[in-house]
Design an enzyme around this catalytic site. Structure first.
Site, PDB file in Angstrom:
ATOM      1  N   SER A 106      23.063 -37.783  61.532  1.00  0.00           N
ATOM      2  CA  SER A 106      23.423 -36.675  62.403  1.00  0.00           C
ATOM      3  C   SER A 106      23.570 -35.373  61.607  1.00  0.00           C
ATOM      4  O   SER A 106      22.640 -34.943  60.938  1.00  0.00           O
ATOM      5  CB  SER A 106      24.698 -37.027  63.175  1.00  0.00           C
ATOM      6  N   ASP A 236      19.396 -41.714  72.257  1.00  0.00           N
ATOM      7  CA  ASP A 236      20.368 -40.816  71.615  1.00  0.00           C
ATOM      8  C   ASP A 236      20.687 -39.672  72.579  1.00  0.00           C
ATOM      9  O   ASP A 236      19.839 -38.850  72.896  1.00  0.00           O
ATOM     10  CB  ASP A 236      19.778 -40.272  70.314  1.00  0.00           C
ATOM     11  N   HIS A 265      23.229 -42.818  69.653  1.00  0.00           N
ATOM     12  CA  HIS A 265      23.397 -41.963  68.484  1.00  0.00           C
ATOM     13  C   HIS A 265      24.150 -42.685  67.365  1.00  0.00           C
ATOM     14  O   HIS A 265      23.788 -42.599  66.202  1.00  0.00           O
ATOM     15  CB  HIS A 265      24.154 -40.693  68.884  1.00  0.00           C
TER      16      HIS A 265
END
Length: 285
Positions: A106, A236, A265
């Site tokens: 991320s 995601d 995610h």
């Protein structure tokens, strides 16, 4: 309280601008290092499943808490990708890590990409981007599929209004895909996410939204010449795959792209066996 007051020199290093960066360093110092970069608004604890797995496979594993997050200094300034990458360089230089594999999830994927592109020459062997924010999250004229600024402003508004409640809802819903029909939510996973997030500094996390969403990593990706594995969940809800992984893979010189249908995610936590196996295949190749 000063940035270094109460710090343990065995597990922290101080940057040029006086910020204490906490890190974990497990395994033999002679083993190949894997450096893990955590996502927003978490800490190095988010990598437990990967660090335990890889130290057990004989690797040296390192993860740090980003400035303002976790156990690092709760500073007011420097919450941008340039500082994040420079902080990583401070840790890497302090530990003299070479032939390292950098793994970023991320926001940590953006941090890792900028570090490798700008500081990693002669120190990096490979890069892994997982559910990562590059090339650019924000919707612009040149990036029409990106996330609208109104969505990002909403994150900041909720954080400022009631951070504890916002983080509980975020972890209980889209981060791990627990808002999907039939999903089996883990209260322990939710509360561990909340614990990590609440350890950090609200100012750092508020500023971090701009850092992860408005930083353009296009030139960083173009300048990276090490083999790079790009992994992303097909479901995601935080970093849409079509505007991130698929574009990053095209910009990178030596990329391998793998998209996991229906994974969320937070796939490193929800599906560690799948992710760890693919990581091991890549790092050991």
């Amino acid at each position: 309280m000063s940035a270094t007051q109460g710090s343990d020199p065995a597990t922290s290093v101080t940057t040029k601008d006086g910020v204490q960066i906490f890190y974990k360093d497990w395994g033999s110092k002679s083993a190949q290092p894997i450096v893990f970069h955590h996502g927003w608004p978490l800490s190095s604890d988010d990598w437990d499943a990967q660090m335990l797995f890889f130290v057990g496979k004989g690797y040296r594993v390192i993860a740090h808490d980003r400035r303002g997050h976790g156990r690092s200094s709760q500073v007011s300034d420097g919450h941008d990708m340039d500082h994040y990458a420079a902080d990583v360089a401070t840790v890497v230089d302090h530990l003299d890590l070479r032939n390292a594999i950098h793994v970023g999830h991320s926001t940590g994927g953006g941090e890792a990409a900028r570090y490798v592109a700008r500081h990693g020459r002669n120190r990096v062997a490979k890069l892994v981007l997982i559910g990562a924010v590059p090339p650019l999250m924000l919707k612009t004229e040149a990036n029409p599929a990106g996330v609208p600024i109104e969505v990002l402003d909403g994150l900041r508004k909720q954080l400022a209004a009631n951070r504890a409640q916002f983080y509980l809802e975020f972890a209980s819903g889209p981060f791990y895909g627990y808002n999907r029909p039939g999903a089996q939510a883990s209260p322990a996973v939710i509360w561990n996410w909340w614990r990590q997030a609440m350890m950090g500094n609200a100012k750092a996390q508020y500023d971090g939204v701009k850092a992860f969403s408005e930083t353009d990593f296009t030139e960083d990706l173009k300048n990276i010449d090490v083999p790079t594995l790009v992994l992303h969940g097909g479901d995601d809800q935080i970093v849409p795959v079509g505007d991130s992984a698929t574009l990053s893979a095209k910009l990178l010189k030596r990329s391998t792209l793998k998209i996991y249908d229906l994974l969320p995610h937070g796939l490193c936590t929800t599906h560690p066996d799948i992710i760890n196996a693919d990581l091991l295949k890549f790092v050991s190749a």
